[in-house]
Write an enzyme that holds these catalytic residues in place. Structure first.
Site, PDB file in Angstrom:
ATOM      1  CG  PHE A   1     123.275-110.062  -2.589  1.00 27.84           C
ATOM      2  CD1 PHE A   1     122.267-110.802  -3.194  1.00 27.84           C
ATOM      3  CD2 PHE A   1     124.370-109.691  -3.350  1.00 27.84           C
ATOM      4  CE1 PHE A   1     122.348-111.171  -4.533  1.00 27.84           C
ATOM      5  CE2 PHE A   1     124.464-110.046  -4.692  1.00 27.84           C
ATOM      6  CZ  PHE A   1     123.449-110.793  -5.275  1.00 27.84           C
TER       7      PHE A   1
ATOM      8  NE  ARG B   1     109.563-118.058  10.962  1.00 29.48           N
ATOM      9  CZ  ARG B   1     108.288-117.749  11.197  1.00 29.48           C
ATOM     10  NH1 ARG B   1     107.992-116.678  11.918  1.00 29.48           N
ATOM     11  NH2 ARG B   1     107.304-118.508  10.746  1.00 29.48           N
TER      12      ARG B   1
ATOM     13  CB  SER C   1     106.208-102.446  -1.244  1.00 29.36           C
ATOM     14  OG  SER C   1     107.219-101.462  -1.301  1.00 29.36           O
ATOM     15  CB  THR C   2     110.490-103.650  -4.420  1.00 27.49           C
ATOM     16  OG1 THR C   2     111.533-104.030  -3.522  1.00 27.49           O
ATOM     17  CG2 THR C   2     110.091-102.198  -4.185  1.00 27.49           C
TER      18      THR C   2
ATOM     19  CG  HIS D   1     115.788-105.873  -2.779  1.00 27.50           C
ATOM     20  ND1 HIS D   1     116.891-105.727  -3.580  1.00 27.50           N
ATOM     21  CD2 HIS D   1     116.254-105.971  -1.510  1.00 27.50           C
ATOM     22  CE1 HIS D   1     117.979-105.738  -2.837  1.00 27.50           C
ATOM     23  NE2 HIS D   1     117.623-105.889  -1.569  1.00 27.50           N
TER      24      HIS D   1
ATOM     25  CB  ALA E   1     116.901-110.712   9.302  1.00 21.45           C
ATOM     26  CB  VAL E   2     115.981-111.473   3.489  1.00 19.48           C
ATOM     27  CG1 VAL E   2     115.497-110.741   2.246  1.00 19.48           C
ATOM     28  CG2 VAL E   2     117.478-111.746   3.403  1.00 19.48           C
ATOM     29  CB  ILE E   3     111.997-108.286   6.538  1.00 19.45           C
ATOM     30  CG1 ILE E   3     112.702-108.918   7.752  1.00 19.45           C
ATOM     31  CG2 ILE E   3     110.516-108.047   6.822  1.00 19.45           C
ATOM     32  CD1 ILE E   3     112.831-108.008   8.953  1.00 19.45           C
TER      33      ILE E   3
ATOM     34  CG  PHE F   1     119.700-104.592   5.671  1.00 26.35           C
ATOM     35  CD1 PHE F   1     120.015-103.276   5.377  1.00 26.35           C
ATOM     36  CD2 PHE F   1     118.394-105.018   5.518  1.00 26.35           C
ATOM     37  CE1 PHE F   1     119.037-102.402   4.920  1.00 26.35           C
ATOM     38  CE2 PHE F   1     117.412-104.153   5.065  1.00 26.35           C
ATOM     39  CZ  PHE F   1     117.730-102.845   4.770  1.00 26.35           C
TER      40      PHE F   1
END
Length: 154
Positions: A57, A127, A85-86, A88, A80-82, A22
Site C-alpha cells: 500500500f 511467480r 479471508s477478508t 482487504h 506481494a499481495v496475497i 510484507f
C-alpha cells in the site's frame, strides 16, 4: 516509416526500486530477479537504488517521490499481495495498481508494476522464480525497455 522500440540495454541508466516488505520471503525473490536482470543487461550497482516500504500500500507514495526526483530513468515497484479471508486484498491490490499507474502517467517516468496479486501463496511462489518465471525479472526488463523508449522519443 520509423519504428520505435526500446533497447534492452541498461548501460548508463539509473533505476529506483521500491520494495514492499510484507510477504518478504516472496518479495526478496522478486528483488533478486530484478537485480539479476538489470545487471545482466549492463546496469551498474551504483545506478540502482532500493527503497524498502512496510507493504504494498505504501509503494505508490514512495514511487512518486522517486519518479519526481528526476534521478531515475525508471522506477520498479515490487510487492506481494496475497488474498486472505477478508476484502482487504481487493482494497490493497486495487489502490496499489491505480497508484502506480497514476505516478507513471503524471511523472513521465516509467513506473513499472511488478506487484504480485495472487489468490494463494502457491501462485505467489510460482511467480517469484519457479514455474511461472520471476515477475521481478520481467518488471526490470520492462523498465529497461521503457526507459530506452522514452529516451528515443524525446
Amino acid at each position: 516509416m520509423k519504428v520505435y522500440e526500446g533497447k534492452l540495454n541498461a548501460e548508463g541508466l539509473k533505476f529506483g526500486i521500491v520494495v514492499g516488505r510484507f510477504n518478504e520471503f516472496i518479495v526478496s525473490k522478486l528483488l533478486s530477479g530484478a537485480l539479476d536482470c538489470l545487471k545482466r543487461h549492463g546496469a551498474e550497482e551504483d545506478n540502482i537504488d532500493i527503497t524498502w516500504v512496510p507493504g504494498a500500500f505504501e509503494i505508490p507514495m514512495i514511487s512518486k517521490k522517486m519518479a519526481f526526483s528526476r534521478k531515475y530513468d525508471a522506477v520498479i515497484c515490487l510487492g506481494a499481495v496475497i488474498r486472505g479471508s477478508t476484502p482487504h486484498f481487493d482494497y490493497v491490490s486495487s489502490e496499489v495498481s491505480k497508484g502506480v499507474a497514476h505516478v507513471s502517467l503524471e511523472s513521465d517516468i516509467p513506473v513499472i508494476f511488478s506487484v504480485l496479486t495472487t489468490d494463494n501463496i502457491e501462485q505467489a511462489i510460482e511467480r517469484a522464480g519457479t514455474k511461472s518465471g520471476n515477475k521481478g525479472y520481467d518488471g526490470a526488463m520492462a523498465a529497461i525497455e521503457m526507459a530506452n523508449l522514452i529516451r528515443e522519443l524525446e
